[in-house]
Design an enzyme around this catalytic site. Structure first.
Site: not given
Ligand code: MCN
Ligand code: CUN
Length: 781
Positions: A219, A365-366, A735
């Site tokens: 990741q 997801r913490c 998360e």
């Molecule tokens: N997004 C959006 N509008 C927002 C916020 C987010 O459209 N206001 C979209 C983003 O652009 C992205 C998705 O939603 O395509 C998730 O965005 P974001 O909240 O930025 O999270 P990350 O991309 O950094 O993903 C990490 C987060 C975490 S920490 C875990 S744990 C988790 C999760 O995402 N693991 C996942 N969702 C998951 N989903 C899948 N399918 N697989 C995982 O392993």
């Molecule tokens: Cu703590 S699980 Mo996500 O932050 O990759």
């Protein structure tokens, strides 16, 4: 919102990556076959705690097809028997002195095929001298407990850390003056993210060039490259980490595991590529567990208002302390332990203990253990509602931080960026039909049916940095985006983060579309190859949108400014005379006189104004000024079967506010996934241990994950409170629902029994626990 032609923010653009995923055409590391590739299998300890007296590998090494057997001793010769964890502790790569949890890596076999490697594991003879196992933190800290980390200099007990936050004196004073004090003891059990794809890698160290190319389920590929360089002493330019498609991470793929290190060392020594594919049991028993937090919370209440919060946590860290915590804030729970409430004083303490269990603590997801904090405060507030005789939703509203109080500094010292908690709660209750449901609940009760309504209002903290306060293992947290548009107006966006299923290829292209007017299908998003993407800290803690999303927006704006200069040149006017309506610049007052962004890009390669650099590309490293604080209210309705103790969710209503939504469909997918995980944790997921430290939950017969059959259906709603410091107002969302929803499910089950005096049920709330409670209060049938 951009036009339907441009499809920037707010459009549910179909996921570009799904074109390959739903056809089974993704490229996961296990799909990659390299010439001369060998296969590695790991020998794992059957004991939770035992001294290793000897390891005999001769029979294994003699098996035809076996190329090498790697032991801790061999690793020690290369100074690689131990490695640092993300929290600055050390972790055994291959055990030398003792094994400290069941499933710990003891040796590895490298062979021509994986079956030979697996057969050879059985020929390795390890003599163990079993020791007493420590299976809980209370036991670990008790007088006379066996010392687990006897190899650590100065370590005389199993205590790992003590951290505290808040104002002890102010909190004591508020408690002394309170009308009422409500308390709750609860346990957030150990569970596991169990992504569809387990961990693994192919390490390919080229003996001629010395270049190590490692295809790995990571990741955080850039951070892992740097850590590899530091730990293994390899020159960083000779390390290339490639994270190909990843089948789910959920935090499980943040740490560096022994399998990655041993296969890299093996490839280096043998001079051929070495593949390691973790099996399901290996994944469940040895990698990144989640939670395992024992919690005590107390709430001081005066005149219906919360006046102080006192919290004591005890964490079961397993044998090696491996939480991913920034150096400055070692306990992530401090960030949002006061929840969505205006609580003037708080004092929070947390201790960690070593036990004979797998390390972890980052995953599922913490984001830095806020899941536990959110669960505690929402269960505690629910308890307070019953003790005070106030409706649980009303008690929350009476104590919410109000919109005008933002930015709000919590009693533990964190600045919440924005929020409107009442709006989310009101919408949730309205969608649910809360008042009518309460009436229905009363009527059902008269008929002898047990309905429960659970509410939970969470505040999450996501998006690390800022770099001045956030780091991982000393690496400062920011993120990056590099955007290059080719002459024909189509281009490539390269990011420092790495999707594991979140849909980055779509949403980040939409940010470019919003800012530059180039449709998302014309922007290819690339992530995961450290030789080919700018440095970033990776994807976890829902940080991609808050950091790399912001970087994308900023770099696209820089290019738009360049395009404006070019447009003025093409239209022979002054830049100030131009206005922008994606995807065109036109002359103010003469909308017909204009050029498209594509015209400007073409000119950047073919017809540049004097004095401007050719090309149309840029890079931005973005350091966010603060975290983002998404929030929401979840409500769950359950019915309990008085004959069996089974509980069933009848309704799940979820209102989320993650600021501006880039792609509403993807956001809803994230939320539904999280609500499913919240349900799973509340209902069934548990990694348990017997008194000898044997892991119960080492396969999908014992570790229960829900299928579509059990999973409830979800009704979603949204409010939009933009983040004031993010260029497009977005907050992370990845998360939220896993953090916020477990309390909603448990609150609902407890609510069904609250009139009979039940105040708590421990997760996973299995039918036998409910059945015991029904019997205790005389409601069993
Ligand atoms: N997004 C959006 N509008 C927002 C916020 C987010 O459209 N206001 C979209 C983003 O652009 C992205 C998705 O939603 O395509 C998730 O965005 P974001 O909240 O930025 O999270 P990350 O991309 O950094 O993903 C990490 C987060 C975490 S920490 C875990 S744990 C988790 C999760 O995402 N693991 C996942 N969702 C998951 N989903 C899948 N399918 N697989 C995982 O392993
Ligand atoms: Cu703590 S699980 Mo996500 O932050 O990759």
């Amino acid at each position: 919102m951009a036009s339907t032609e441009v499809r920037g923010l707010g459009h549910s653009v179909e996921r570009k990556e799904d074109v390959r995923f739903i056809r089974g055409k993704g490229t996961y590391f296990d799909d990659i076959v390299l010439p001369g590739m060998l296969h590695m299998e790991l020998l794992r300890s059957p004991y939770a705690h035992a001294r290793i007296t000897s390891v005999d590998t001769s029979a294994a090494a003699a098996l035809p097809g076996v190329v090498a057997v790697v032991t801790g001793e061999l690793m020690a010769q290369h100074n690689l028997a131990w490695m640092p964890t993300l929290s600055g502790d050390t972790q055994a790569v291959l055990a030398t002195d003792k094994v400290r949890f069941q499933g710990q890596e003891v040796a590895a076999v490298v062979a021509e095929d994986p079956y030979i490697a697996k057969d050879a594991l059985e020929l390795i003879e390890v003599d163990y001298e079993p020791l007493d196992a420590v299976t809980g933190p209370q036991q670990a800290l008790a007088e006379g407990a066996p010392l687990i980390r006897d190899e650590k200099e100065g370590q005389t007990d199993n205590h790992v850390y003590h951290w505290e936050a808040g104002d002890r004196e102010a909190t004591e004073k508020a408690f002394a003056e309170a009308d009422q004090v409500v308390s709750l003891d609860t346990f957030y059990p150990r569970c596991h993210p169990s992504p569809l794809e387990c961990c693994g890698c192919i390490a390919d160290v080229n003996p001629a060039t010395g270049k190590a190319t490692i295809y790995m389920t990571s990741q955080a590929p850039h951070a892992h490259r740097t850590l590899f360089a530091i730990v293994a002493g390899l020159p960083e330019e000779k390390i290339r980490i490639i994270s190909p498609d990843i089948g789910g991470g959920f935090g499980n793929k943040v740490p560096i595991y022994p399998g990655y290190v041993v296969s890299t060392a093996a490839s280096l020594l043998i001079g051929r590529p070495v593949k390691w594919v973790e099996d399901r049991t290996g994944n469940l028993i040895s990698t990144g567990f989640a939670r395992d937090y024992h919690m005590h919370g107390e709430l001081a209440v005066k005149g219906g208002k919360f006046t102080a919060l006192r919290v004591k946590m005890l964490s079961d860290q397993g044998a090696f302390y491996a939480d991913a915590q920034p150096t400055k804030f070692r306990a992530g729970l401090f960030h949002i332990v006061t929840g969505s409430y205006d609580i003037p004083a708080a004092f929070v303490e947390t201790d960690g203990a070593y036990t004979n269990k797998a390390p972890g603590g980052v995953a599922y997801r913490c984001s830095f253990r806020v899941t536990e904090a959110s669960y505690l405060i929402e269960r505690l507030v629910q308890t307070a509602a019953y003790e005070l005789g106030v409706d649980p939703a009303q008690l929350r509203k009476d104590n919410f931080i109000k919109p005008e109080q933002f930015p709000y500094t919590s009693a533990t010292g964190f600045e919440y960026d924005s929020g409107d908690y009442d709006a989310a709660m009101d919408l949730c209750l309205e969608k649910l039909g809360y008042e009518e449901l309460r009436a229905e609940q009363a009527k059902a009760r008269e008929e002898g049916r047990l309905l429960g309504i659970g509410v939970a209002s969470f505040t999450e903290v996501v998006g690390a940095g800022p770099s001045k306060t956030y780091d991982i293992a000393g690496l400062k947290m920011f993120d990056s985006a590099e955007l290059r548009i080719h002459p024909t107006g189509k281009g490539v966006l390269k990011l420092g983060v790495k999707s594991q299923g979140q849909g980055h290829e779509t949403t980040f292209a939409q940010i470019v579309a919003e800012e530059l007017g180039i449709p998302p299908e014309d922007i290819e998003v690339q992530e995961g190859d450290t030789d080919n993407t700018p440095y970033g800290l990776g994807t976890y803690a829902s940080r991609s949108t808050p950091t790399a999303g912001a970087a994308t927006s900023v770099v696209a704006r820089k290019l738009r400014a360049k395009a404006q200069t070019i447009a003025a040149h093409l239209l022979e006017c002054s830049e100030d005379d131009l206005e922008w309506t994606a995807p065109r610049f036109s002359v103010k007052g003469a909308p017909d006189r204009g050029v498209s962004i594509q015209d400007c890009v073409f000119a950047a390669y073919t017809n540049m104004p004097e004095g401007l650099e050719h090309g149309f590309e840029g890079v931005t490293y973005y350091d966010p000024p603060n975290m983002t604080f998404p929030f929401g209210t979840y409500a769950v309705v359950v019915e309990i079967d008085r004959g069996t103790g089974q509980w069933k969710p009848l309704r799940v209503v979820a209102v989320d506010d993650c600021g501006v939504r880039i792609n509403p469909m993807i956001v809803e997918g994230q939320i539904m996934g999280g609500l499913t995980e919240g349900y799973a944790i509340a209902a069934m997921e548990l990694i348990d241990f017997d008194e000898d430290g044997n892991c119960i939950g080492s396969n999908f017969m014992d570790y229960l994950v829900p299928t579509a059959w059990e999973t409830p259906s979800f009704e979603l709603g949204e409010t939009v409170t933009p983040s004031p410091h993010h260029p497009i107002g977005a907050k992370g969302v990845g998360e939220s629902a896993t953090v916020g929803s477990p309390a909603a499910y448990v609150n609902a089950i407890v609510d069904a029994l609250a009139h009979a005096g039940v105040r708590n049920l421990e997760m996973p709330v299995t039918p036998d626990k409910v059945w015991a409670a029904l019997n205790e209060v005389g409601l069993a049938e």
